[in-house]
Design a protein around this motif. Structure first.
Motif, PDB file in Angstrom:
ATOM      1  N   ILE A  25       0.814  -1.206   0.000  1.00  0.00           N
ATOM      2  CA  ILE A  25       0.000   0.000   0.000  1.00  0.00           C
ATOM      3  C   ILE A  25       0.854   1.265   0.000  1.00  0.00           C
ATOM      4  CG2 ILE A  25      -1.689   1.330   1.347  1.00  0.00           C
ATOM      5  CD1 ILE A  25      -2.915  -1.336   2.182  1.00  0.00           C
ATOM      6  N   SER A  26       1.887   1.319   0.808  1.00  0.00           N
ATOM      7  CA  SER A  26       2.702   2.522   0.935  1.00  0.00           C
ATOM      8  C   SER A  26       4.182   2.216   0.734  1.00  0.00           C
ATOM      9  CB  SER A  26       2.497   3.165   2.313  1.00  0.00           C
ATOM     10  OG  SER A  26       1.154   3.534   2.509  1.00  0.00           O
ATOM     11  N   GLU A  27       4.910   3.256   0.347  1.00  0.00           N
ATOM     12  CA  GLU A  27       6.363   3.173   0.178  1.00  0.00           C
ATOM     13  C   GLU A  27       7.036   3.711   1.438  1.00  0.00           C
ATOM     14  OE1 GLU A  27       9.869   5.322  -2.546  1.00  0.00           O
ATOM     15  OE2 GLU A  27       7.741   5.730  -2.924  1.00  0.00           O
ATOM     16  N   GLY A  28       8.196   3.162   1.794  1.00  0.00           N
ATOM     17  CA  GLY A  28       8.918   3.630   2.967  1.00  0.00           C
ATOM     18  C   GLY A  28      10.363   3.936   2.648  1.00  0.00           C
ATOM     19  N   VAL A  29      10.852   5.039   3.213  1.00  0.00           N
ATOM     20  CA  VAL A  29      12.232   5.476   3.002  1.00  0.00           C
ATOM     21  C   VAL A  29      12.815   5.905   4.343  1.00  0.00           C
ATOM     22  CG1 VAL A  29      13.759   7.108   1.834  1.00  0.00           C
ATOM     23  CG2 VAL A  29      11.719   6.269   0.662  1.00  0.00           C
ATOM     24  N   ALA A  30      14.069   5.552   4.599  1.00  0.00           N
ATOM     25  CA  ALA A  30      14.772   6.017   5.799  1.00  0.00           C
ATOM     26  C   ALA A  30      15.645   7.216   5.442  1.00  0.00           C
ATOM     27  CB  ALA A  30      15.623   4.898   6.380  1.00  0.00           C
ATOM     28  N   TYR A  31      15.669   8.213   6.333  1.00  0.00           N
ATOM     29  CA  TYR A  31      16.470   9.416   6.132  1.00  0.00           C
ATOM     30  C   TYR A  31      17.361   9.668   7.341  1.00  0.00           C
ATOM     31  CZ  TYR A  31      13.558  11.021   2.191  1.00  0.00           C
ATOM     32  OH  TYR A  31      12.911  11.149   0.981  1.00  0.00           O
ATOM     33  N   LEU A  37      18.164   8.778  12.574  1.00  0.00           N
ATOM     34  CA  LEU A  37      17.388   8.225  11.475  1.00  0.00           C
ATOM     35  C   LEU A  37      15.880   8.336  11.736  1.00  0.00           C
ATOM     36  CD1 LEU A  37      19.424   4.970  10.763  1.00  0.00           C
ATOM     37  CD2 LEU A  37      19.150   6.893   9.186  1.00  0.00           C
ATOM     38  N   VAL A  38      15.142   8.685  10.678  1.00  0.00           N
ATOM     39  CA  VAL A  38      13.688   8.640  10.731  1.00  0.00           C
ATOM     40  C   VAL A  38      13.200   7.768   9.578  1.00  0.00           C
ATOM     41  CG1 VAL A  38      13.454  10.898  11.819  1.00  0.00           C
ATOM     42  CG2 VAL A  38      13.372  10.723   9.316  1.00  0.00           C
ATOM     43  N   PHE A  39      12.016   7.212   9.748  1.00  0.00           N
ATOM     44  CA  PHE A  39      11.398   6.408   8.698  1.00  0.00           C
ATOM     45  C   PHE A  39      10.196   7.175   8.170  1.00  0.00           C
ATOM     46  CE2 PHE A  39       8.550   2.939   7.229  1.00  0.00           C
ATOM     47  CZ  PHE A  39       9.405   2.396   6.265  1.00  0.00           C
ATOM     48  N   VAL A  40      10.097   7.304   6.862  1.00  0.00           N
ATOM     49  CA  VAL A  40       9.051   8.096   6.222  1.00  0.00           C
ATOM     50  C   VAL A  40       8.209   7.186   5.333  1.00  0.00           C
ATOM     51  CG1 VAL A  40       8.576  10.027   4.676  1.00  0.00           C
ATOM     52  CG2 VAL A  40      10.500  10.165   6.265  1.00  0.00           C
ATOM     53  N   LYS A  41       6.927   7.102   5.655  1.00  0.00           N
ATOM     54  CA  LYS A  41       5.983   6.374   4.811  1.00  0.00           C
ATOM     55  C   LYS A  41       5.289   7.360   3.890  1.00  0.00           C
ATOM     56  CE  LYS A  41       3.365   3.067   6.417  1.00  0.00           C
ATOM     57  NZ  LYS A  41       2.441   2.257   7.266  1.00  0.00           N
ATOM     58  N   MET A  42       5.144   6.986   2.625  1.00  0.00           N
ATOM     59  CA  MET A  42       4.541   7.869   1.633  1.00  0.00           C
ATOM     60  C   MET A  42       3.444   7.130   0.877  1.00  0.00           C
ATOM     61  SD  MET A  42       8.039   9.577   0.154  1.00  0.00           S
ATOM     62  CE  MET A  42       8.910   8.016   0.246  1.00  0.00           C
ATOM     63  N   ASN A  43       2.349   7.828   0.649  1.00  0.00           N
ATOM     64  CA  ASN A  43       1.268   7.289  -0.157  1.00  0.00           C
ATOM     65  C   ASN A  43       0.649   8.454  -0.928  1.00  0.00           C
ATOM     66  OD1 ASN A  43      -1.633   6.466  -0.762  1.00  0.00           O
ATOM     67  ND2 ASN A  43      -0.803   4.544   0.016  1.00  0.00           N
ATOM     68  N   ARG A  44       0.452   8.287  -2.213  1.00  0.00           N
ATOM     69  CA  ARG A  44      -0.006   9.388  -3.064  1.00  0.00           C
ATOM     70  C   ARG A  44      -1.507   9.367  -3.331  1.00  0.00           C
ATOM     71  NH1 ARG A  44       4.328  12.155  -5.170  1.00  0.00           N
ATOM     72  NH2 ARG A  44       6.339  11.083  -5.049  1.00  0.00           N
ATOM     73  N   GLU A  45      -2.230   8.425  -2.719  1.00  0.00           N
ATOM     74  CA  GLU A  45      -3.674   8.366  -2.930  1.00  0.00           C
ATOM     75  C   GLU A  45      -4.378   9.522  -2.210  1.00  0.00           C
ATOM     76  OE1 GLU A  45      -5.170   6.260  -4.984  1.00  0.00           O
ATOM     77  OE2 GLU A  45      -3.219   5.362  -5.463  1.00  0.00           O
ATOM     78  N   SER A  46      -5.579   9.846  -2.683  1.00  0.00           N
ATOM     79  CA  SER A  46      -6.300  11.004  -2.149  1.00  0.00           C
ATOM     80  C   SER A  46      -6.698  10.818  -0.688  1.00  0.00           C
ATOM     81  CB  SER A  46      -7.554  11.267  -2.994  1.00  0.00           C
ATOM     82  OG  SER A  46      -8.408  10.130  -2.993  1.00  0.00           O
ATOM     83  N   GLU A  47      -6.900   9.564  -0.258  1.00  0.00           N
ATOM     84  CA  GLU A  47      -7.315   9.298   1.118  1.00  0.00           C
ATOM     85  C   GLU A  47      -6.133   8.997   2.044  1.00  0.00           C
ATOM     86  OE1 GLU A  47     -10.651   9.320   2.355  1.00  0.00           O
ATOM     87  OE2 GLU A  47     -10.814  10.430   0.481  1.00  0.00           O
ATOM     88  N   ALA A  48      -4.906   9.238   1.566  1.00  0.00           N
ATOM     89  CA  ALA A  48      -3.718   8.872   2.343  1.00  0.00           C
ATOM     90  C   ALA A  48      -3.645   9.625   3.672  1.00  0.00           C
ATOM     91  CB  ALA A  48      -2.459   9.120   1.522  1.00  0.00           C
ATOM     92  N   ARG A  49      -4.084  10.877   3.702  1.00  0.00           N
ATOM     93  CA  ARG A  49      -3.999  11.654   4.946  1.00  0.00           C
ATOM     94  C   ARG A  49      -4.853  11.011   6.036  1.00  0.00           C
ATOM     95  NH1 ARG A  49      -1.608  16.672   7.001  1.00  0.00           N
ATOM     96  NH2 ARG A  49      -2.095  16.391   9.188  1.00  0.00           N
ATOM     97  N   LYS A  50      -6.059  10.582   5.674  1.00  0.00           N
ATOM     98  CA  LYS A  50      -6.918   9.912   6.653  1.00  0.00           C
ATOM     99  C   LYS A  50      -6.250   8.635   7.155  1.00  0.00           C
ATOM    100  CE  LYS A  50     -11.358   9.626   5.965  1.00  0.00           C
ATOM    101  NZ  LYS A  50     -12.690   9.234   5.424  1.00  0.00           N
ATOM    102  N   MET A  51      -5.670   7.854   6.241  1.00  0.00           N
ATOM    103  CA  MET A  51      -5.020   6.606   6.613  1.00  0.00           C
ATOM    104  C   MET A  51      -3.862   6.856   7.579  1.00  0.00           C
ATOM    105  SD  MET A  51      -3.479   3.701   4.024  1.00  0.00           S
ATOM    106  CE  MET A  51      -2.294   4.827   3.265  1.00  0.00           C
ATOM    107  N   PHE A  52      -3.037   7.848   7.275  1.00  0.00           N
ATOM    108  CA  PHE A  52      -1.871   8.124   8.115  1.00  0.00           C
ATOM    109  C   PHE A  52      -2.248   8.806   9.422  1.00  0.00           C
ATOM    110  CE2 PHE A  52       1.285   8.117   4.314  1.00  0.00           C
ATOM    111  CZ  PHE A  52       1.392   6.747   4.416  1.00  0.00           C
ATOM    112  N   ASP A  53      -3.300   9.629   9.418  1.00  0.00           N
ATOM    113  CA  ASP A  53      -3.765  10.212  10.681  1.00  0.00           C
ATOM    114  C   ASP A  53      -4.207   9.113  11.644  1.00  0.00           C
ATOM    115  OD1 ASP A  53      -3.299  12.888  10.093  1.00  0.00           O
ATOM    116  OD2 ASP A  53      -5.333  13.258   9.337  1.00  0.00           O
ATOM    117  N   GLY A  54      -4.881   8.088  11.102  1.00  0.00           N
ATOM    118  CA  GLY A  54      -5.306   6.969  11.934  1.00  0.00           C
ATOM    119  C   GLY A  54      -4.134   6.161  12.454  1.00  0.00           C
TER     120      GLY A  54
END
Length: 310
Positions: A25-31, A37-54
């Motif tokens: 569902i989502s891509e992950g990158v470490a920075y 180090l932090v881990f960043v999950k990214m999703n470009r779908e329109s409902e991604a903000r709701k998913m990540f807020d949850g």
């Protein structure tokens, strides 16, 4: 996106590493950042903000509970390139192996924590010495919607676990009817629903903070302890987390034995396990298509037969 991320994190360094990860569902990158180090999950779908807020709210609740290690949540951001970003602590994990037994024990302690808080509050009502930080949750649900996969769950607070869980199944079946025009699940569910309370006769179900999607792909370990991640939490019956834990394997007997040493099995557990597997089977049917129809219908038919015996 990276310039915005750099500003939001207040770091002078933001460098991609070779470490990362992700799922279907989502891509992950470490920075690398000024703070580590932090881990960043990214999703470009329109409902991604709701998913990540949850997911963020779930991680906050589990992190505060402090029974099982989770990545510390940092921020949810809207991605200027589309979708959303979830930033959390990076943990150097590997597959769960030597800490399976510890995870079983810790998960059970997580599940009993809210009930223990309730007992302490009850005792302190009779004492002049009270802990004002205690917060007992007396309903089933969660403060925000959480997504199991990409499908949002209505977590509106409800007094009855049976009512709350029935609504979770109802939402899945409504989605099947809408997406696949399939009436088979509805026909069987309509036979189960009126008798479903029988599966909980004699149980005192108190709300437990759940992971919500505890399959083997959402657990790991550090050098000294187990870790759980990718939660879609809510307060529900503790046994719910064991449903998907039994779905794909990955949890050995040491995990379950240690869990039940803390929270012993209650009568009727095996049948309720099928009821909780049903949610995840239907959810996978909605996500991945009719390859999950057969197993979903099999559970529904099994539950119909079990309830006819009662």
């Amino acid at each position: 996106m990276e310039e915005m991320l750099k500003q939001e994190l207040g770091t002078s360094v933001l460098k991609r590493t070779r470490m990362g990860g992700g799922g279907c569902i989502s891509e992950g990158v470490a920075y690398e950042t000024d703070e580590g180090l932090v881990f960043v999950k990214m999703n470009r779908e329109s409902e991604a903000r709701k998913m990540f807020d949850g997911e963020f709210a779930s991680l906050v609740a589990l992190y505060k509970a402090d029974e099982v290690r989770v990545p510390k949540p940092i921020k949810v951001l809207t991605n200027p390139e589309g979708g959303a970003i979830l930033v959390m602590e990076y943990l150097d994990m590997r597959n769960l192996s030597s800490y399976s037994a510890v995870l079983g024990q810790q998960l059970a302690r997580l599940h009993q924590q809210n009930a223990e808080i309730g007992q302490r509050i009850l005792k302190e009502q009779q004492s002049i010495h009270r802990d004002s930080d205690l917060n007992y949750v007396d309903k089933f649900g969660f403060d925000v919607e959480t997504c199991c996969g990409y499908i949002p769950q209505n977590n509106a607070w409800t007094d009855s676990w049976v009512q709350f869980y029935a609504q979770k199944i109802e939402e899945q079946i409504q989605r099947l009817e809408s997406e696949y025009r399939d009436k088979g699940a509805r026909e069987l569910w309509s036979q189960i629903l009126p008798s479903m309370p029988k599966l909980f006769d004699g149980l005192d179900i108190q709300p437990a903070l759940l992971h919500g999607d505890l399959w083997a792909g959402n657990v790991g370990q550090l050098s000294d302890r187990p870790v759980i991640f990718d939660p879609c939490s809510f307060y529900g019956h503790a046994e719910f987390d064991l449903g998907i834990a039994n779905m794909f394997g990955g949890f050995n007997s040491a995990f379950f034995n240690n869990y039940f040493n803390v929270l012993p099995k209650q009568p009727g557990y095996e049948t309720r396990l099928q009821l909780y597997l049903l949610f995840h089977k239907l959810n996978h049917w909605n996500h991945f298509g009719s390859s999950y129809r057969g197993s979903s219908m099999g559970i529904l038919k099994h539950l119909v037969k079990e309830l006819q015996k009662r």
